[in-house]
Write an enzyme that holds these catalytic residues in place. Structure first.
Site: not given
Ligand code: ZN
Length: 383
Positions: A192, A276, A331, A347, A356
């Site tokens: 990233d 990315e 997940c 989460c 990151d």
């Protein structure tokens, strides 16, 4: 694959004069060629072919009194300047007819005498060579001192001599290199590229711009401030301009060396590398422009890409609409929003993420899935 090898050149005062003449002649031929095509178009005449153009602005021009001095430099340098013009025209035509993908290419423009960067190219036909004493022999220039910071793996097919804004000279050799596959590595990595760190990897490594680079950047900023305080047209301003150019060159050199080390290490350690797809030109239009360009990501990504190709590694860019920072890598649930100031989050599934590292893990997962799909597998990224 073709690679470039760059070395610093140290021409004598006499050689600098010859180089200045060659830069000038190449520029004149380029501009004459461009003008000839523009005039032909204005007069409704057919497009001048590459051969006709060469005859007109090199062969015939040398016979005139206004351009007789073109004979003082290597003919190859002039032909190569024209070759650059022809390539620029071809790219432009391919762009307007839609044959060339990507951003629109502008028509060729006249080269300015005041340009910061000047360059000429010698091909094999020009019989440039490396002397037994280790100097670079250039036709009609002489044997130029060169600092060999590493050795060339093969005979170069061309050399471009460059003078940069800081007044330094470089030789940039194009060398055809054989692939050099590395022994298979077990790990794969997602990277990233972020604003708080230069890069964060899926295995949790955070890479910052090194301190020496930050120092060099500080010096550059200071030189730029000093320059802005100098009066226009003054001698002090001229000196300050050179200072800025030198500081700029230092930053660029330091960043490139560092990016080389980092990219080599990552390619060595991993069998597959995913980043990315930043589409830096898209981001570049936003307010992040400065940091994006300064961070030198595109240079780094380019290095990863060619080193992967050369060393038998898999490399892929993951599309940037992919919500890498909002997706839970454990997940697959999608967080609603993820402002830039959120550095870590939990989460509902219970996983606690560093923003990151989570993004890098998602990039790795997406890259793996794409690769499996391409191999005929059925795995899809978690929605
Ligand atoms: Zn989750």
């Amino acid at each position: 694959m073709q690679l470039r090898y760059n070395f610093r050149l140290y021409p004598t005062p006499g050689q600098r004069e010859s180089l200045a003449r060659a830069f000038g002649c190449a520029r004149v031929v380029f501009n004459d060629g461009l003008r000839a095509r523009q005039i032909a178009r204005e007069q409704g005449l057919p497009y001048l072919s590459d051969g006709d153009l060469s005859k007109r602005v090199i062969t015939e021009a040398k016979k005139t009194t206004e351009r007789s001095w073109l004979s003082e430099v290597s003919a190859v340098v002039l032909q190569q300047a024209l070759a650059d013009l022809n390539t620029a025209f071809r790219n432009f035509f391919a762009s307007i007819t839609g044959k060339r993908k990507g951003p629109k290419v502008a028509p060729p423009r006249f080269r300015s005498r005041k340009a910061n960067r000047q360059a000429i190219r010698f091909t094999k036909n020009a019989r440039f060579s490396i002397t037994t004493g280790g100097k670079l022999r250039l036709p009609k220039i002489g044997d130029v001192d060169i600092r060999w910071s590493r050795s060339l793996p093969a005979d170069p097919s061309s050399v471009t001599v460059i003078k940069d804004a800081a007044g330094r000279y470089f030789a940039s050799f194009v060398v055809e290199t054989a692939d050099a596959p590395l022994p298979e590595a077990a790990s794969e990595v997602g990277i990233d590229l972020g604003l708080t760190h230069f890069a964060v990897t899926s295995d949790g490594r955070k890479v910052d711009n090194p301190r020496f680079l930050r120092r060099a950047e500080r010096r550059l900023r200071k030189a730029q401030q000093d320059l802005s305080r100098k009066a226009n047209g003054s001698n002090n301003r001229k000196k300050a301009v050179v200072k800025v150019a030198k500081a700029h060159a230092k930053v660029a050199d330091a960043r490139r060396d560092w990016a080389h080390k980092l990219s080599t290490q990552i390619i060595r350690e991993n069998q597959a590398v995913y980043v990315e797809n930043l589409a830096v030109s898209g981001l570049g239009r936003t307010r992040l422009a400065k940091s994006v360009h300064d961070a030198g990501w595109s240079q780094f990504v380019t290095m990863l890409e060619y080193k992967a190709a050369r060393h038998g590694r898999h490399f892929a860019k993951i599309d940037r609409w992919f919500p890498s920072s909002k997706l839970c890598s454990a997940c697959g649930a999608l967080a609603e929003s993820m402002p830039l100031n959120v550095r870590s989050w939990e989460c509902p599934c219970g996983a606690v993420h560093d923003r990151d590292v989570n993004a890098a893990k998602n990039i790795l997962a997406a890259g793996r899935a794409e690769r499996l799909n391409a191999c005929g597998g059925t795995v899809r990224p978690a929605a």
